[in-house]
Design an enzyme around this catalytic site. Structure first.
Site, short mmCIF file in Angstrom:
data_model
loop_
_atom_site.label_atom_id
_atom_site.label_comp_id
_atom_site.label_asym_id
_atom_site.label_seq_id
_atom_site.Cartn_x
_atom_site.Cartn_y
_atom_site.Cartn_z
N VAL A 1 4.26 -8.10 -26.92
CA VAL A 1 3.73 -7.03 -27.76
C VAL A 1 2.98 -6.06 -26.86
O VAL A 1 2.57 -6.41 -25.75
CB VAL A 1 2.77 -7.56 -28.86
CG1 VAL A 1 3.52 -8.47 -29.83
CG2 VAL A 1 1.57 -8.27 -28.26
N SER B 1 10.27 -9.22 4.67
CA SER B 1 9.65 -8.46 5.76
C SER B 1 8.14 -8.42 5.60
O SER B 1 7.40 -8.58 6.58
CB SER B 1 10.23 -7.04 5.79
OG SER B 1 9.82 -6.37 6.96
N TYR C 1 2.51 5.99 -39.49
CA TYR C 1 1.18 5.52 -39.09
C TYR C 1 1.08 5.30 -37.58
O TYR C 1 0.06 4.85 -37.09
CB TYR C 1 0.83 4.22 -39.82
CG TYR C 1 1.79 3.07 -39.58
CD1 TYR C 1 1.70 2.28 -38.43
CD2 TYR C 1 2.79 2.78 -40.50
CE1 TYR C 1 2.59 1.25 -38.21
CE2 TYR C 1 3.68 1.74 -40.28
CZ TYR C 1 3.57 0.97 -39.14
OH TYR C 1 4.46 -0.04 -38.92
N THR D 1 1.55 4.92 -22.94
CA THR D 1 0.38 4.39 -23.64
C THR D 1 -0.91 5.02 -23.13
O THR D 1 -1.79 5.39 -23.92
CB THR D 1 0.31 2.87 -23.49
OG1 THR D 1 1.42 2.28 -24.18
CG2 THR D 1 -0.98 2.31 -24.06
N MET E 1 10.29 0.79 -24.81
CA MET E 1 10.58 0.13 -26.08
C MET E 1 9.63 0.57 -27.20
O MET E 1 9.81 0.17 -28.35
CB MET E 1 10.54 -1.39 -25.91
CG MET E 1 11.65 -1.91 -25.00
SD MET E 1 13.31 -1.33 -25.46
CE MET E 1 13.57 -2.21 -26.99
N THR F 1 6.66 -11.57 6.90
CA THR F 1 6.60 -11.67 8.35
C THR F 1 5.43 -10.87 8.91
O THR F 1 4.87 -11.23 9.95
CB THR F 1 7.91 -11.19 9.02
OG1 THR F 1 8.12 -9.80 8.74
CG2 THR F 1 9.10 -11.99 8.51
N CYS G 1 6.47 4.29 -19.84
CA CYS G 1 5.40 3.98 -20.81
C CYS G 1 4.41 5.14 -20.85
O CYS G 1 3.99 5.64 -19.81
CB CYS G 1 4.68 2.69 -20.42
SG CYS G 1 3.34 2.24 -21.54
N SER H 1 4.84 7.63 -30.83
CA SER H 1 5.61 7.11 -29.71
C SER H 1 4.70 6.88 -28.52
O SER H 1 3.85 7.70 -28.21
CB SER H 1 6.71 8.12 -29.33
OG SER H 1 7.30 7.78 -28.09
N GLU H 2 4.89 5.72 -27.86
CA GLU H 2 4.14 5.42 -26.63
C GLU H 2 5.09 5.15 -25.47
O GLU H 2 4.81 4.34 -24.58
CB GLU H 2 3.20 4.23 -26.86
CG GLU H 2 2.06 4.54 -27.82
CD GLU H 2 1.10 3.39 -28.00
OE1 GLU H 2 0.97 2.56 -27.07
OE2 GLU H 2 0.48 3.30 -29.08
#
EC number: 1.7.1.7
Length: 371
Positions: free
Chosen positions: A130, A314, A285, A188, A269, A317, A186, A288-289
């Site tokens: 979530v 790498s 309510y 958010t 998503m 090392t 994202c 979009s994030e």
């Protein structure tokens, strides 16, 4: 009362790993596999501690089929049906130790998890995902799933602070997903103002998890192989990425041509695209994030995975770590104002030739054939 924490928090871009003396003679001496025995499930798992994010453009069955060959985990997105799972399992038994079945908190999601784990018992990992892992409802869901699936490894999140990592582990999570807002698609942090710089989040959360015998996966923020090394160096047990696995043959999304260039769609998503595709609309309510973009077509995912693994070997090392398990014990971070030379940032890179196409003399095989 409002408080302001003035301690500096860091992202991957803010640090470099300080090199140390090493007894390793070659990258080939470095083991990129790890073995875990998870706290609650008691399941033993051995593989490469990289996870593909459970987004419908990356967490696909096609991705799992290919990446299981490298022992990389694919967190399969939650929009497959039980019938889809049965078909996949029948044809790809070797991939099942390296996949998770994913869910949110809805009863419909949890019913799919129940049916998949009952009918495909080889699937031993569950990813509870979530956006806001701080809700009491999510904690209750973790407890519910642990009670229903005592022998399955549970990955749960997302959170970014130590106290919530402890809450989720005590509630039944084996691996906690760490990251709010660092992902490439994202939004958010832009939409809500909420988040936590990813490197500092991993440092804090891994310390809390390890004190209770749990694990964390750093979820989001990796733009290059070096960021995977930084996440592991900061104490992450696993690293999850979406953007690094987008745009491949095995990724979701239609391959189209725009202005003469091949591209694939990639979106968060919580984006409008995802919500309209899977829920039919964006409820009034919420906002979009996430965003939807077109990423350049990148061919088979195998080349990308080998590039990441090569970078990790790498890095080991450079600090004298013989395995990824040792890298956090050998890592010292130094803060920096600039980690890359920006002179040719705007110039297109032209030297990305897969190693499989090169001969011993360094010339492309196709060029050599013409001569």
């Amino acid at each position: 009362m409002v408080r302001v924490e003035t301690e500096v928090r860091l992202d991957f871009k803010d640090v470099l790993i300080r090199p140390k003396r090493s007894t390793l003679k070659s990258r080939s001496e470095v083991s990129v596999e790890r073995t875990f025995v998870f706290k609650h499930s008691k399941q033993e798992w051995t593989g490469v501690p990289i996870m593909v994010a459970n987004m419908d453009t990356t967490g696909t069955f096609e991705m799992a089929t290919e990446l299981c060959k490298q022992k990389v985990i694919t967190c399969v997105h939650k929009h497959y049906t039980v019938e889809d799972w049965l078909k996949f399992a029948k044809e790809n038994r070797e991939a099942l130790p390296y996949v998770t079945v994913s869910a949110g908190t809805s009863e419909a999601d949890l019913e799919v998890v129940k049916n998949v784990t009952e009918q495909v018992p080889e699937v031993k990992m569950i990813c509870l995902d979530v956006a806001n892992g701080y809700s009491e409802n999510f904690v209750a869901t973790v407890r519910k799933v642990r009670e229903a699936h005592p022998n399955h490894t549970i990955i749960a999140g997302n959170v970014v602070t130590g106290e919530m990592v402890e809450e989720l582990i005590l509630s039944g999570a084996d691996i906690v997903k760490v990251g709010i807002g660092p992902g490439s698609v994202c939004t958010t942090r832009k939409q809500t103002g909420v988040g936590f710089p990813q490197l500092s989040a991993v440092l804090e959360c891994s310390d809390s998890a390890h004190g209770l015998g749990g694990c964390v996966v750093s979820d989001g923020g990796c733009a290059c192989p070096g960021d995977f090394a930084k996440a592991l160096g900061a104490g992450a047990d696993f690293v999850m990425s979406g953007g690094m696995f987008a745009g491949h043959d095995e990724s979701g999304g239609e391959l189209i041509e725009v202005d003469g260039k091949k591209v694939k769609e990639f979106y968060g998503m919580s984006s409008t695209t995802a919500m309209e595709r899977h829920a039919g609309k964006v409820n009034n309510y919420r906002a979009s994030e996430g965003k939807s973009i077109q990423v350049p077509y990148r061919g088979p995912v195998k080349a990308t995975v080998l590039e990441i693994l090569g970078g990790l070997r790498s890095a080991c090392t450079y600090v004298g770590a013989k395995s990824l398990k040792e890298i956090s014990k050998r890592t010292t971070f130094i803060r920096c104002t600039q980690q890359l030379n920006p002179v040719f940032n705007q110039q297109k890179e032209t030297s990305k030739i897969p190693r499989s196409y090169l001969e011993d003399n360094g010339e492309p095989a196709a060029k050599k054939a013409k001569q």
